[in-house]
Write a protein that holds these residues in place. Structure first.
Motif, PDB file in Angstrom:
ATOM      1  N   GLY A  84       5.610  -0.073  -6.171  1.00  0.00           N
ATOM      2  CA  GLY A  84       5.682   1.182  -6.910  1.00  0.00           C
ATOM      3  C   GLY A  84       6.377   2.282  -6.145  1.00  0.00           C
ATOM      4  O   GLY A  84       7.159   2.036  -5.218  1.00  0.00           O
ATOM      5  N   LEU A  85       6.035   3.489  -6.524  1.00  0.00           N
ATOM      6  CA  LEU A  85       6.668   4.691  -5.995  1.00  0.00           C
ATOM      7  C   LEU A  85       5.642   5.560  -5.292  1.00  0.00           C
ATOM      8  O   LEU A  85       4.470   5.553  -5.665  1.00  0.00           O
ATOM      9  CB  LEU A  85       7.301   5.472  -7.146  1.00  0.00           C
ATOM     10  CG  LEU A  85       8.192   4.654  -8.085  1.00  0.00           C
ATOM     11  CD1 LEU A  85       8.531   5.462  -9.319  1.00  0.00           C
ATOM     12  CD2 LEU A  85       9.438   4.209  -7.359  1.00  0.00           C
ATOM     13  N   GLY A 111       2.301  12.201  -1.983  1.00  0.00           N
ATOM     14  CA  GLY A 111       1.955  11.070  -1.137  1.00  0.00           C
ATOM     15  C   GLY A 111       1.154  10.003  -1.868  1.00  0.00           C
ATOM     16  O   GLY A 111       0.765   9.001  -1.265  1.00  0.00           O
ATOM     17  N   ALA A 112       0.918  10.185  -3.171  1.00  0.00           N
ATOM     18  CA  ALA A 112       0.165   9.202  -3.954  1.00  0.00           C
ATOM     19  C   ALA A 112       1.032   7.991  -4.259  1.00  0.00           C
ATOM     20  O   ALA A 112       2.200   8.127  -4.613  1.00  0.00           O
ATOM     21  CB  ALA A 112      -0.329   9.834  -5.255  1.00  0.00           C
ATOM     22  N   PHE A 113       0.444   6.808  -4.130  1.00  0.00           N
ATOM     23  CA  PHE A 113       1.139   5.566  -4.464  1.00  0.00           C
ATOM     24  C   PHE A 113       0.905   5.309  -5.940  1.00  0.00           C
ATOM     25  O   PHE A 113      -0.226   5.167  -6.388  1.00  0.00           O
ATOM     26  CB  PHE A 113       0.596   4.404  -3.640  1.00  0.00           C
ATOM     27  CG  PHE A 113       1.450   3.164  -3.715  1.00  0.00           C
ATOM     28  CD1 PHE A 113       2.274   2.818  -2.668  1.00  0.00           C
ATOM     29  CD2 PHE A 113       1.442   2.349  -4.838  1.00  0.00           C
ATOM     30  CE1 PHE A 113       3.067   1.675  -2.723  1.00  0.00           C
ATOM     31  CE2 PHE A 113       2.233   1.212  -4.913  1.00  0.00           C
ATOM     32  CZ  PHE A 113       3.052   0.878  -3.852  1.00  0.00           C
ATOM     33  N   ARG A 114       1.975   5.216  -6.719  1.00  0.00           N
ATOM     34  CA  ARG A 114       1.909   4.979  -8.165  1.00  0.00           C
ATOM     35  C   ARG A 114       2.498   3.597  -8.434  1.00  0.00           C
ATOM     36  O   ARG A 114       3.708   3.407  -8.404  1.00  0.00           O
ATOM     37  CB  ARG A 114       2.667   6.058  -8.912  1.00  0.00           C
ATOM     38  CG  ARG A 114       2.158   7.447  -8.530  1.00  0.00           C
ATOM     39  CD  ARG A 114       2.211   8.425  -9.644  1.00  0.00           C
ATOM     40  NE  ARG A 114       1.752   9.731  -9.218  1.00  0.00           N
ATOM     41  CZ  ARG A 114       0.488  10.138  -9.290  1.00  0.00           C
ATOM     42  NH1 ARG A 114      -0.429   9.325  -9.753  1.00  0.00           N
ATOM     43  NH2 ARG A 114       0.145  11.344  -8.903  1.00  0.00           N
ATOM     44  N   LEU A 167       0.925   3.543 -14.439  1.00  0.00           N
ATOM     45  CA  LEU A 167       2.240   3.025 -14.842  1.00  0.00           C
ATOM     46  C   LEU A 167       2.224   1.509 -15.027  1.00  0.00           C
ATOM     47  O   LEU A 167       2.783   0.986 -15.987  1.00  0.00           O
ATOM     48  CB  LEU A 167       3.309   3.412 -13.812  1.00  0.00           C
ATOM     49  CG  LEU A 167       3.583   4.903 -13.640  1.00  0.00           C
ATOM     50  CD1 LEU A 167       4.516   5.137 -12.453  1.00  0.00           C
ATOM     51  CD2 LEU A 167       4.152   5.481 -14.916  1.00  0.00           C
ATOM     52  N   ALA A 168       1.573   0.798 -14.104  1.00  0.00           N
ATOM     53  CA  ALA A 168       1.487  -0.664 -14.206  1.00  0.00           C
ATOM     54  C   ALA A 168       0.714  -1.069 -15.456  1.00  0.00           C
ATOM     55  O   ALA A 168       1.089  -2.011 -16.151  1.00  0.00           O
ATOM     56  CB  ALA A 168       0.827  -1.247 -12.960  1.00  0.00           C
ATOM     57  N   HIS A 204       1.914  -4.702 -16.526  1.00  0.00           N
ATOM     58  CA  HIS A 204       2.216  -5.417 -15.286  1.00  0.00           C
ATOM     59  C   HIS A 204       0.993  -5.387 -14.377  1.00  0.00           C
ATOM     60  O   HIS A 204       1.085  -5.146 -13.177  1.00  0.00           O
ATOM     61  CB  HIS A 204       3.407  -4.789 -14.565  1.00  0.00           C
ATOM     62  CG  HIS A 204       4.682  -4.943 -15.311  1.00  0.00           C
ATOM     63  ND1 HIS A 204       5.823  -4.310 -14.933  1.00  0.00           N
ATOM     64  CD2 HIS A 204       5.020  -5.644 -16.415  1.00  0.00           C
ATOM     65  CE1 HIS A 204       6.799  -4.609 -15.770  1.00  0.00           C
ATOM     66  NE2 HIS A 204       6.324  -5.421 -16.682  1.00  0.00           N
ATOM     67  N   LEU A 205      -0.144  -5.626 -15.003  1.00  0.00           N
ATOM     68  CA  LEU A 205      -1.418  -5.519 -14.307  1.00  0.00           C
ATOM     69  C   LEU A 205      -2.357  -6.547 -14.922  1.00  0.00           C
ATOM     70  O   LEU A 205      -2.542  -6.585 -16.137  1.00  0.00           O
ATOM     71  CB  LEU A 205      -1.958  -4.107 -14.525  1.00  0.00           C
ATOM     72  CG  LEU A 205      -3.289  -3.709 -13.958  1.00  0.00           C
ATOM     73  CD1 LEU A 205      -3.180  -3.590 -12.445  1.00  0.00           C
ATOM     74  CD2 LEU A 205      -3.694  -2.364 -14.535  1.00  0.00           C
TER      75      LEU A 205
END
Length: 92
Positions: A65-66, A71-74, A45-46, A51-52
């Motif tokens: 992020g979300l 449980g994955a950090f996106r 997403l970033a 945004h990276l």
């Protein structure tokens, strides 16, 4: 459970995690966080939102992020931060 909401300038449901880059492989960034754990961060997403930036191994970053149902950090945004852990923002 992590704290969410508008605390510390975060949008509702947004999380923040800070660590040192250990590896970047495709769309997965692996951070070593302050307690020594290795945490995979999905940067798809970033990257799509531009945004990276450059992500060199050994550099400290904060990812925003979300966390999905698995449980994955996106990450939606990733930015460089101080290399000194004492200066790192709290993880939310």
């Amino acid at each position: 459970a992590p704290v969410t909401g508008t605390r510390a300038g975060l949008a509702p449901g947004e999380h923040r995690i800070t660590g040192t880059i250990v590896r970047v492989a495709g769309n997965v960034l692996t951070l070593r966080v302050r307690d020594g754990r290795f945490v995979p961060i999905d940067v798809t997403l970033a990257r799509a939102a531009r945004h990276l930036g450059v992500l060199p191994a050994g550099r400290a970053v904060t990812a925003y992020g979300l966390i999905d149902r698995t449980g994955a950090f996106r990450a939606t945004t990733i930015g460089h931060t101080s290399p000194n852990q004492r200066d790192w923002p709290s993880d939310l």
